[in-house]
Structures are given as structure tokens and as C-alpha cells.
Enzyme design. Structure first.
Site, PDB file in Angstrom:
ATOM      1  N   CYS B 159      38.057  34.229  35.283  1.00 15.43           N
ATOM      2  CA  CYS B 159      37.171  35.326  35.988  1.00 15.43           C
ATOM      3  C   CYS B 159      36.660  34.983  37.397  1.00 15.43           C
ATOM      4  CB  CYS B 159      36.122  35.536  34.958  1.00 15.43           C
ATOM      5  SG  CYS B 159      36.753  35.937  33.194  1.00 15.43           S
ATOM      6  N   HIS B 292      27.614  38.653  38.330  1.00 12.98           N
ATOM      7  CA  HIS B 292      28.717  38.321  37.628  1.00 12.98           C
ATOM      8  C   HIS B 292      28.405  39.484  36.365  1.00 12.98           C
ATOM      9  CE1 HIS B 292      32.314  37.174  36.006  1.00 12.98           C
ATOM     10  NE2 HIS B 292      31.669  36.780  34.758  1.00 12.98           N
ATOM     11  N   HIS B 327      35.206  44.579  32.946  1.00  6.69           N
ATOM     12  CA  HIS B 327      35.715  43.200  33.618  1.00  6.69           C
ATOM     13  C   HIS B 327      36.762  43.129  33.750  1.00  6.69           C
ATOM     14  CE1 HIS B 327      35.562  38.957  34.660  1.00  6.69           C
ATOM     15  NE2 HIS B 327      35.029  38.622  33.536  1.00  6.69           N
TER      16      HIS B 327
END
Lengths: 352, 399, 85
Positions: B159, B292, B327
């Protein structure tokens, strides 16, 4: 400030016995093999049973190879861990995907998914060493390892980092191998061929891990200096000769100063001719090949780098690598690798 | 470090197929979270995703690909966003060996592999997609499509991938290896990742609610975004101005767990600290943090603690934009880099949607409405599996 | 119950790849996580899938695993009570 980049520790797990300190004194013959299997080290010596239980071969081989490199260099404190991998953790990817398809998305377990990510190897090494430093993974076909090396070289020569662990790693999985055989990229099972005089298409898939400790400090253990690395996806606007001459010119070197060229010839009739073009630039250099002993994996340039380090250190070239009569002293080695006329890379190394 | 100029950007996500559409959705609080439509999965009715509502056929048409192409969805999304970035920087690629490409992806060609995994062996109709398992081929498809002929590579660090692509790009410019570099990431939704995250039990069955006390997990998304990084010299030669600067960056490892973040956010803390040092900025100079903020119980707690360790009682305005896009994994950091630059350009902070109640563990409240603000420096965080933590600092042109 | 406990131990060894261990190495009351067998949160997720697949027990919140998977004893008791397979 511009520093130099030295290789101070190396470790390698491959189809040959590269993990026991020897240097191809004894060679395992893989002629006509449909797969090159890794010559297994004693994993238990390096990894505890609790840690080992989820690890695929890519992770295990890398833990061993990286431990060897770090032990040799005598370092603990790393400024970066950088790996390159072509197929990544394909065994766990395949396992999870098969589970998903075969059981129609039911009863999937997390372990193969977690282990399938490309940065598993670099992450696991960091986890085991409690290393909070920079941690990168390159996944760009046959240029994955050269990418890792370039990143490290830039950090070391700019003095941003002092000590970096880099590695190239690949593993194979049965279904994926079958798919690439179908595609003709890998030779079919039971293909008879002579690597050095090949008449067949495709290559033979292999596995392995090679790790290196790079540092801006020259030490007694130093194997070689990494002078430069360069790579391109395609040679569109130029041929391999121009690509190579431009690279050497940038490094103030002429072809006749290169003692050995190490070629990534992989026994594929169609694409090995590219190496002949390259070789014609170096009539006075030793021509070396290695994939007949190690097979083809996308991070094979890491294996080539390991072999070069050994050649520098021992100042000897094993007969099994040389296409001609090997010379006795080696100052510069140039590694050239490509995969299916794509992912061309050059790595220039110097004896110190 | 010398600041690295940013001269162009491009983006596709579930809230828009270009920069302008994304900006409008952000300021108008229009999220892109919905049920999954383009993939048949047992999870269709139990999860929400940030899906781009264009089929592969429509993406092919947009790119003008011929029938025999072997682009994955990931590569198609990437190509569209990357093309926009080059266009906005007013760059052409032909013959420019000092223009490179640093791509990133976690999915690669998996969307094709999972569709034809067994079929590949019995029918040759789709065999051209087999080589997409070599992830680099997906990047190569994009760079060939754009005609990029300089150094080209791919990063895959889960990620945080696109942040790391931006970091390598900066290093290539800084070292003089390249003058111009296209950097970013792309990931398409696929069954593999959806089911993978499902086994980790971190997918929400509702709209994701970052930093909310009752957050239930993340929504996966898809998208791609790229920046053009450029040397000051190259910009001057072209007579162009930067749209913003990358003034600091860092990557660290949490070295705690393969998928979970440490209690005190050690890796995150170090990444932010090192990025600030690189940018030669103090924490008080950061005006906004694009966190994040995946909305998993673990991430937001760990990241929140790391924020408090860096900023103390003065945590700057912050928001997670993942409630808009989901995400997007490897693309997340470049998508959020575009959002950070948009924030600087427009002097506005984008809202953190779906936040209702602050977490019991600390006193952090994100910005929940579109808010005008004086912004000079924006910090953007991206953390991933394998303990990978990256922080980037973007600064306004002229600062 | 005793049979179930042995079955569980063997399943644990296979599912979690505990190489070199046998059912005899695990005591009924040994803690499975932390200082005991040394299992971690990923193993807990593996066990949640096993409970569903083999015993038809759905555990929705992974946090519940902490009490259910305390030891072979607690696991067996939970399965006895809730199983539908």
C-alpha cells in the site's frame, strides 16, 4: 560529495552449490532438465522452526543468502534493504488463487495471501532483523535486480546511505511454469538441447536468491567496486552496440579494457543472437556464460553479480563458465543481460 | 535536499476520470463508494468498493487499443492517468532518453490471471495475457503505449508503492540520471485482493469511516495517478513553472508484523520524522496531513499515535480521503499526492467523510467539511503490508 | 471430548504447518498464543477459517478468537457447544 560503492559481503542459494563457500569446483549437470532445482542449504541453521513454517522457498532462500552476505561483511546496522524479484512470491500467489477458484471463494485462509505480496522477502528480512530502515522491492521483469542495484548505488555514492543490503530472488510454481511453457517462453518438458549450441526455443526456469552488502567503505573483505549500472525496457532508437558503447563511454572505458563479459545467454534460439551482436564489440575480452549451470530466472543478473564477485576474489575463472581460454587476471567485468530482447541491463564492476 | 519540481499530474479514481472531476467530487463531498459491479464475487453484496464504473471494453475504447492488446485493467487505468500527467506537463516522449518512468502496482496482471487461470491451458484465445504474471510487463505496456524510452522500472511495496515510486523518481532527478520522470501507481480491483483482504477480516460491510471510534474496516478501491517530477534546469529550459514541489520524503519499516502496524506506530513515526528532516521543516510548519487513514481499527490507532508522537498537542488539520476513493492499494499514495497538490493549489482541505465520534484512545478529530486554509506544506502518509511506511511532503510553489 | 482434542491438535499442526510437532507435544491447557505454542494473530485468522469449514462455526469478530483459542481445552469446549457439522 561522491563516494564509491563496494561489495563487502555476498551470499547465494542457487541450483549450484553456491551456499557452501565453494566456487563451481564441482558442477551439477542440468543438461536437458526441464527445471533447475535449488541445491538446498541447511535451512535450520539460519531460520527457527516457528519462523520457517509459513515461508515459501523464495523467502527461505533469501533469509539464508542475506544472512551469509551480512555475516561476511560483518555488519548488523543497515541503512536500507532493497530487493528485486521478477515473479515475486508466485508459490503463495498460486496457492491462494487456486484456493479461490477451486473452492469458489469459500474457506480461504490468510497466510498465502499475506505471503503473496511482492515485498514479502524484504519485509521478512526486516522483521527478523528488526530493521526499521528504508525497504524497497522492485518488480520489473529482468530489470528488477538492476533496479535494486541502481537505487543502492545512488544512495551509497551520494553518501545518503553507508551500508545497504540488496538481493535478487525468484521462485517458480507448477501451474505458472506450465503456463509459460504453453506460451513457449519456457522449454517444454523433455526437450533435448545443448545450451551452448542450441537449436530450440524458450529457456528453462530456475530459482534462487543472491544477496550483497554494499558499502561506501573499502574493507579487507571487499569483493569489487560497482562502477555503474544501466537498463532500458527496449532498445528502440538504438541497437545493443550503441547502448553498450554509450554506457562504456560514460564510464571512460573502451571495450578492450573490459577483461570479461558475462552474458545472460539462456539457450533460447530466437533471442540468444542479441548476445552475439554484443559480443562482437569485445573481441579481446573473455566471453563467459552461466545460465547453462543456473537456468533462467528473471533475477539472474543477481547470480551473475555473485559470480563476478567470486571471480574477482579468487582471480580465477571456472572453466565451466568460459567460452574461450580464461585469462588469469581480471580487472573489469561487464555483465549484459536481456530477456526476450527486452529488459536490457548492463552492470560494470571493477577489481579493487 | 534540493526540492524536486512537479510539473504535471493525472488521475483516475472512483470519484472522477481526470484531475478536475476528482477535485469537484472532493470539494462537493461526493464519494465513489458503491457495490461491486464489474466482478462476479460471492462478496458482491457484503462489501463496498471504490469502483470505476467503466468496463474494460470502455477503457480499451478510451485508449484506442486494438483487439489483440494484452493490457490488464490495471495497465489500462495506469495508461489513462499517465497520459494525462504527461499532457498536463506538456511533455512529449519521443527520443527523450532523459524522461523515465517509475511505475508501481500490487495487483499487476492478476485481474486477467484469475479470469483465465485454467482456461489458459486449454484455449489459446487469451494466452497473450499469460505473461502479465511477470508484473513488469504491465508497466512495459504503459511505457510502450506512451513511447517512453528512458530508464523504466516498477516498485511493489503493497500500500505504500506509489509513494516509493515518487521517492525513486526524486532520487533519479537528484542524481542527474533523469531530467524528467513519470511516477505513480495503478491497481485495479480483482477477486484476488478482495478475497485476500476478506481473509484478514479488515473489510467493512459499510462505508469506511476513517478515525471514527466505530470504524469497521476498509473499502477497497481502484485507480491510478501519476506525477511528472522534473529538474529545475529542465523546467527553466522549457520555460515552464512547477505546480508544486516535493520537498521531503522518507521510507522506513515498522519491523513489527507482516500485516499489522505496531501499537505506537514506530515505522510511521520514523517515516514522518525523516521526511521532515529531509525537507528541513519543523512539525509546526506542516499545515495539513493527508493521513493514510484506511479506517481499519489497527491502522488508524497506530497512525494516530504516531501523529501525536510527531506533533504533540498541535496535530495539524488532517483528513483521510479514503472515504471518497476506497483504499486503492499501490495507487493510493499517488492518488493522495494529487489530492495534496490540489489542496496546495486551491488552498483547501478536503473533508474526512463518515466521521461521527472521535476515538476513545486520543483526542484527534479530522477535518469533516471542505475548509479553506492557508497551506504551504502538506504531509501525505502511506503505510503498507510488510511494515512498509512512507511519508511525502509537498510544498506550495514559491515557498 | 478427548477425541475432539486430539483431532484439534492434529488439525492445528497441519493448518499452521508446525513442522516436527506431534499431538503429544501439545498439552490440553497449554496457551496457544504468546508464551505457549507461540501462535500469532495470523494463526488466529487461520483457526477462524478452520472453525467455519470443519465445524460450521462462524466467528464474526476476530477479537472473540482471543478467548475461544486460549487453549485446546477452551477450543474443544466451544466447538462442542456450538458445532453444527
Amino acid at each position: 560529495m561522491k563516494g564509491k560503492c563496494y561489495i563487502n559481503g555476498i551470499g547465494c542459494v542457487s541450483p549450484q552449490k553456491t551456499h557452501d563457500g565453494s566456487f563451481l569446483e564441482e558442477v551439477i549437470d542440468f543438461r536437458n532438465a526441464s527445471v533447475y532445482e535449488v541445491s538446498k542449504p541447511d535451512y535450520q541453521k539460519y531460520i527457527s522452526p516457528v519462523s520457517v513454517r509459513r515461508m515459501s522457498s523464495a523467502v527461505k532462500n533469501s533469509i539464508v543468502a542475506s544472512s551469509m552476505a551480512l555475516d561476511e561483511a560483518g555488519v548488523d546496522d543497515l541503512d536500507a534493504i532493497i530487493t528485486g524479484t521478477g515473479f515475486g512470491c508466485i508459490q503463495d500467489s498460486e496457492k491462494f488463487l487456486k484456493g479461490l477458484i477451486d473452492h469458489d471463494e469459500d474457506f480461504l485462509t490468510p497466510t498465502p495471501f499475506i505471503q503473496s505480496t511482492h515485498n514479502t522477502v524484504a519485509g521478512q528480512i526486516a522483521l527478523l532483523r528488526k530493521c526499521r530502515a528504508y525497504n524497497f522491492t522492485y518488480v520489473n521483469g529482468a530489470n528488477s535486480f538492476p533496479s535494486a542495484l541502481l537505487d543502492a548505488l545512488l544512495q551509497i555514492t551520494s553518501m545518503e546511505a553507508n551500508t545497504i543490503l540488496i538481493g535478487g530472488v525468484d521462485e517458480m510454481a507448477p501451474h505458472t511454469r506450465a503456463l509459460f511453457q504453453t506460451l513457449g517462453q519456457f522449454k517444454k518438458n523433455d526437450t533435448e538441447f545443448d545450451y551452448l549450441d542450441n537449436k530450440t526455443e524458450g529457456c528453462t526456469s530456475s530459482e534462487g536468491s543472491a544477496f550483497f552488502v554494499l558499502s561506501n567503505e573499502h574493507m579487507e573483505e571487499t569483493y569489487a567496486e560497482v562502477v555503474d549500472v544501466f537498463f532500458l525496457n527496449n532498445l528502440v532508437s538504438q541497437d545493443v552496440k550503441t547502448f553498450t558503447i554509450e554506457f562504456l563511454t560514460r564510464n571512460n572505458l573502451s571495450p578492450n579494457e573490459v577483461d570479461c563479459v558475462l552474458l545472460g545467454k539462456n539457450g533460447d534460439l530466437t533471442f540468444d543472437v542479441v548476445y552475439d551482436d554484443f559480443s562482437s564489440l569485445f573481441p579481446s575480452s573473455n566471453q563467459l556464460v552461466f545460465k547453462h549451470l543456473f537456468g533462467e530466472m528473471l533475477t539472474a543478473p543477481a547470480i551473475a553479480l555473485w559470480l563476478s564477485c567470486k571471480i574477482f576474489k579468487t582471480q580465477s575463472i571456472p572453466k565451466s563458465l568460459a567460452l574461450d581460454v580464461p585469462r588469469s587476471s581480471v580487472n573489469y567485468i561487464l555483465i549484459y543481460n536481456q530477456y526476450r530482447n527486452s529488459d536490457h541491463s548492463l552492470m560494470l564492476l571493477k577489481n579493487v | 535536499m534540493a526540492k524536486i519540481a512537479i510539473s504535471g499530474m493525472g488521475i483516475v479514481s472512483s470519484i472522477g476520470m481526470n484531475v478536475e472531476e476528482n477535485f469537484n467530487s472532493l470539494v462537493q463531498k461526493r464519494h465513489g463508494i458503491s457495490r461491486l459491479e464489474h466482478i462476479e464475487s460471492k462478496l458482491n453484496n457484503s462489501i463496498f468498493v471504490g469502483e470505476i464504473k467503466l468496463s474494460n471494453k470502455e477503457l480499451e475504447a478510451q485508449l484506442g487499443l486494438d483487439q489483440a492488446h494484452n493490457f490488464s485493467r490495471t495497465a489500462m487505468l495506469g495508461a489513462i492517468a499517465a497520459q494525462q500527467a504527461l499532457k498536463s506537463a506538456e511533455l512529449t516522449t519521443e527520443g527523450d532518453q532523459l524522461l523515465g518512468f517509475v511505475n508501481s502496482t500490487s495487483v499487476g496482471g492478476m485481474d486477467m490471471t484469475e479470469r483465465f487461470f485454467y482456461e489458459f491451458l486449454i484455449s489459446d484465445e487469451y494466452q497473450r495475457f499469460i505473461e502479465l504474471q511477470n508484473t513488469g510487463v504491465n508497466s512495459k505496456n504503459i511505457s510502450d503505449f506512451l513511447g517512453i524510452c528512458g530508464i523504466s522500472t516498477t516498485i511493489s511495496t503493497a500500500c505504500s508503492s506509489a509513494a516509493n515510486a515518487i521517492i525513486l523518481g526524486a532520487r533519479l532527478i537528484d542524481s542527474g540520471r533523469l531530467e524528467r520522470v513519470l511516477v505513480g501507481g495503478t491497481d485495479a480491483l480483482c477477486k484476488f485482493t478482495i478475497n485476500g483482504f476478506n481473509t484478514l477480516m479488515i473489510l467493512s460491510d459499510d462505508l469506511n469511516a476513517p478515525f471514527d471510534n466505530n470504524r469497521k474496516g476498509l473499502n477497497l478501491g481502484e485507480g491510478a495517478a501519476y506525477l511528472v517530477l522534473e529538474s529545475e534546469k529542465s523546467l527553466q529550459n522549457r520555460g515552464k513553472q512547477a505546480i508544486a514541489y516535493l520537498s521531503g520524503y522518507a521510507n522506513t519499516n515498522d519491523a513489527f508484523h507482516q500485516t499489522a502496524s505496531s501499537e505506537a506506530g514506530d515505522g510511521a513515526y520514523l517515516a514522518m520524522q525523516k521526511a521532515l528532516k529531509k525537507a528541513e521543516l519543523t512539525p509546526t510548519q506542516i499545515d495539513y496531513v493527508n493521513v493514510h487513514g484506511t479506517a481499519t481499527p489497527n491502522n488508524d490507532l497506530s497512525e494516530g499515535r504516531a501523529l501525536i508522537r510527531i506533533f504533540g498537542d498541535c496535530v495539524p488539520d488532517f483528513s483521510s480521503t479514503k472515504a471518497f476513493t476506497g483504499h486503492t492499494l499501490a495507487a493510493a499514495a499517488s492518488i493522495e499526492a494529487v489530492f495534496s497538490i490540489l489542496a496546495l493549489q486551491n488552498q483547501v482541505i478536503f473533508p474526512n467523510l463518515n466521521f461521527r465520534e472521535k476515538m476513545i484512545e486520543f483526542d484527534l478529530v479530522p477535518v469533516t467539511a471542505t475548509q479553506d486554509a492557508k497551506l504551504y506544506h502538506v504531509l501525505s502518509n502511506s503505510f503498507g503490508f510488510g511494515g512498509n511506511c512512507s511519508s511525502l511532503i509537498f510544498s506550495k510553489h514559491g515557498e | 471430548m478427548e477425541e475432539l482434542k486430539i483431532e484439534l491438535k492434529n488439525k492445528l499442526i497441519t493448518a499452521l504447518n508446525l513442522e516436527g510437532m506431534t499431538a503429544d507435544d501439545i498439552n490440553d491447557s497449554d496457551p496457544l498464543f504468546g508464551d505457549g505454542l507461540g501462535l500469532d494473530s495470523i494463526d488466529a485468522l487461520e483457526l477462524i477459517v478452520m472453525m467455519d469449514r470443519d465445524y460450521g462455526i462462524k466467528i464474526i469478530d476476530p477479537k472473540d478468537g482471543k478467548t475461544i483459542f486460549l487453549s485446546i481445552e477452551t477450543m474443544a469446549a466451544y466447538i462442542e457447544e456450538h458445532r453444527n457439522k
